[in-house]
Design a protein around this motif. Structure first.
Motif, PDB file in Angstrom:
ATOM      1  N   ARG A   1       4.081  42.932   6.238  1.00 17.11           N
ATOM      2  CA  ARG A   1       4.999  41.511   6.069  1.00 17.11           C
ATOM      3  C   ARG A   1       3.963  40.205   5.766  1.00 17.11           C
TER       4      ARG A   1
ATOM      5  N   LYS B   1       6.007  37.636   3.413  1.00 16.16           N
ATOM      6  CA  LYS B   1       6.453  36.562   3.902  1.00 16.16           C
ATOM      7  C   LYS B   1       5.969  34.921   3.295  1.00 16.16           C
TER       8      LYS B   1
ATOM      9  N   GLY C   1      14.101  42.789   7.346  1.00 15.40           N
ATOM     10  CA  GLY C   1      13.522  41.499   7.716  1.00 15.40           C
ATOM     11  C   GLY C   1      14.996  40.612   8.299  1.00 15.40           C
TER      12      GLY C   1
ATOM     13  N   GLY D   1       9.378  42.155   6.308  1.00 18.75           N
ATOM     14  CA  GLY D   1       9.307  40.780   6.614  1.00 18.75           C
ATOM     15  C   GLY D   1       9.850  39.709   5.598  1.00 18.75           C
TER      16      GLY D   1
END
Length: 478
Positions: A397, A401, A451, A431
């Motif tokens: 992640r 992200k 996510g 994520g």
């Protein structure tokens, strides 16, 4: 390596086959030029292990180099010091002067650190305004002296685009073997000392156990964890994964939680590490497997044919009875192995590769799927990945992200997807927190994602309702 007509060598992948003709054995070899693939792998490893802003090692490589320094210190019976430092009120500088000037400031700080430190010292940018320094074969006096030199070296204001910028720095110090015997514990204790330094405004602080508020609590939790397993205080949440082509759920990841009668909800980071350090990790893992597979069976009976993913720890992978234990649970739950996916990390395999690989291959051959979790933050490489009997990887992640705002993370994610596909592996992105990131992953031909934008971790009863929407014949695609 292969060799071209002009005599130059090139990286190659060769396959050899044998056949019999007219009583004779004939061998044929096919050699493929993998120069472009090798260059792409090297590029990804450069991006994955070095900070693009300063050129310093990043947190991953820092951890690896620190472990090697610890081994050297143990061989020579000398201590090793680690210093964690960050810039006080750096966010104010970024917010006031802009991120561009903030980046320039971090580069200038890196230059001054190199001027202060010895060539044998290790300096890394760990993220944001945090830097790490390892001093091989250094005593507490040596570490204190270096901390003072760093503070002195950063006293003079930095001139950036004509603006004088003064900064203050906090430093936390931990020593091996005084405060721990491995990189993880020492970094954690240096971080505790860093917090004490910031709180007290003292420039630098050497770790002492009195500063560490977590140790007593964690020791108490360890004593209560066995009772929690036996008395029903533990429960699972399930986070769905969707196929990015169909938009429908294909599986869920089982995530453990602890509802403590006095402390309330305890997240896994606060007790899984404790369990891994003791024999409690075995009953804890078996609890997760039984509960998760039971939930998977309920979903199948409701017409929701999903895979269930369960995380395994380092200690699990080194258990010689792991295969038998998992198949006992599968049989007891009435599930077949192809619906079970076991998530493992790169570091859990590297801890004792021979035993881990034996367990992985044994389970894989019986139909269980394996996935590399948090891919990109461990110590292995894509070239090592080719040798692992896994069917998918999960891109960590931390890369996903920030993909829309960080070109390097975008390149890492896209290149990882391309190379994984070339190796015959599927890719799951962790994520995913917004629609724009999801659409970008679709454009990269990523296979699956999970996510908060798709679904937060859900209790069993909510999971059934959520999946019923995904499995409707005319369900809208995510």
């Amino acid at each position: 390596f292969g060799r071209r007509k002009d005599g130059k060598e090139f990286p190659a992948d060769a396959s050899i086959s044998r056949l019999k003709r007219n009583g004779k054995t004939i061998f044929t070899a096919i050699v493929r030029d993998i120069t472009e693939r090798k260059q792409a792998e090297d590029k990804i490893e450069q991006l994955a292990y070095y900070d693009p802003l300063t050129g310093f090692p990043n947190r991953i490589l820092f951890h690896d180099l620190f472990e090697k320094a610890i081994l050297q210190g143990q061989r020579e019976n000398k201590s090793v010091a680690v210093l964690l430092m960050d810039l006080d009120r750096f966010k104010e500088i970024n917010d006031t002067l802009g991120h561009h000037r903030g980046d320039v400031l971090l580069q200038r700080v890196g230059q001054r650190l190199k001027e202060v430190l010895r060539p044998t010292d290790i300096v890394a940018r760990l993220g944001g305004d945090e830097f790490g320094v390892v001093l091989p074969l250094a005593s507490s006096d040596d570490a204190s002296l270096v901390a003072k030199k760093i503070l002195k070296g950063l006293e003079e204001p930095f001139e950036i685009e004509g603006l004088p910028i003064a900064i203050e720095t906090s430093i936390g110090i931990a020593l091996c073997p005084d405060h721990g015997g491995n990189a993880d514990s020492l970094i954690q204790r240096a971080d505790v000392a860093l917090y004490a330094s910031k709180k007290g405004g003292r420039g630098y602080v050497l770790y002492t156990i009195e500063q560490d508020p977590h140790s007593p609590r964690r020791l108490a939790l360890l004593g209560e964890l066995r009772r929690a397993i036996e008395s029903g205080q533990l429960f699972l949440m399930y986070q769905p994964k969707i196929d990015l082509r169909s938009g429908r759920a294909t599986g869920v990841e089982a995530l453990i939680r602890w509802q403590h009668p006095e402390l309330g909800l305890i997240l896994p980071n606060d007790f899984i590490i404790l369990a891994e350090q003791t024999a409690l990790i075995r009953p804890l893992t078996m609890f997760v497997l039984r509960t998760a597979l039971g939930q998977c069976l309920s979903c199948h009976q409701a017409g929701q044919n999903i895979h269930i993913a369960v995380n395994l720890s380092v200690r699990n992978l080194q258990d010689p009875h792991l295969t038998d234990q998992i198949f006992e649970v599968l049989q007891a739950c009435g599930m077949t192995p192809e619906w079970l996916e076991l998530e493992i990390t790169e570091s859990s395999i590297m801890a004792d590769a021979e035993i881990a690989m034996k367990n992985i291959i044994s389970l894989r051959d019986k139909g269980v799927h394996f996935s590399i979790d948090d891919f990109g933050i461990g110590n292995s490489s894509l070239s090592y990945l080719k040798k692992l009997p896994v069917s998918s990887i999960k891109v960590d992640r931390s890369f996903v992200k920030d993909m829309l705002s960080d070109d390097n993370n975008t390149l890492i994610v896209r290149s990882t997807i391309d190379l994984a596909h070339n190796l015959g592996l599927k890719v799951v992105a962790e994520g995913v927190e917004d629609q724009a990131t999801l659409e970008k992953l679709v454009s990269f031909d990523c296979d699956a994602a999970q996510g908060y934008h798709i679904a937060r971790p859900l209790p069993a009863e909510e999971l059934t309702r959520w999946l019923s929407q995904s499995f409707r014949p005319n369900a809208p695609h995510v």
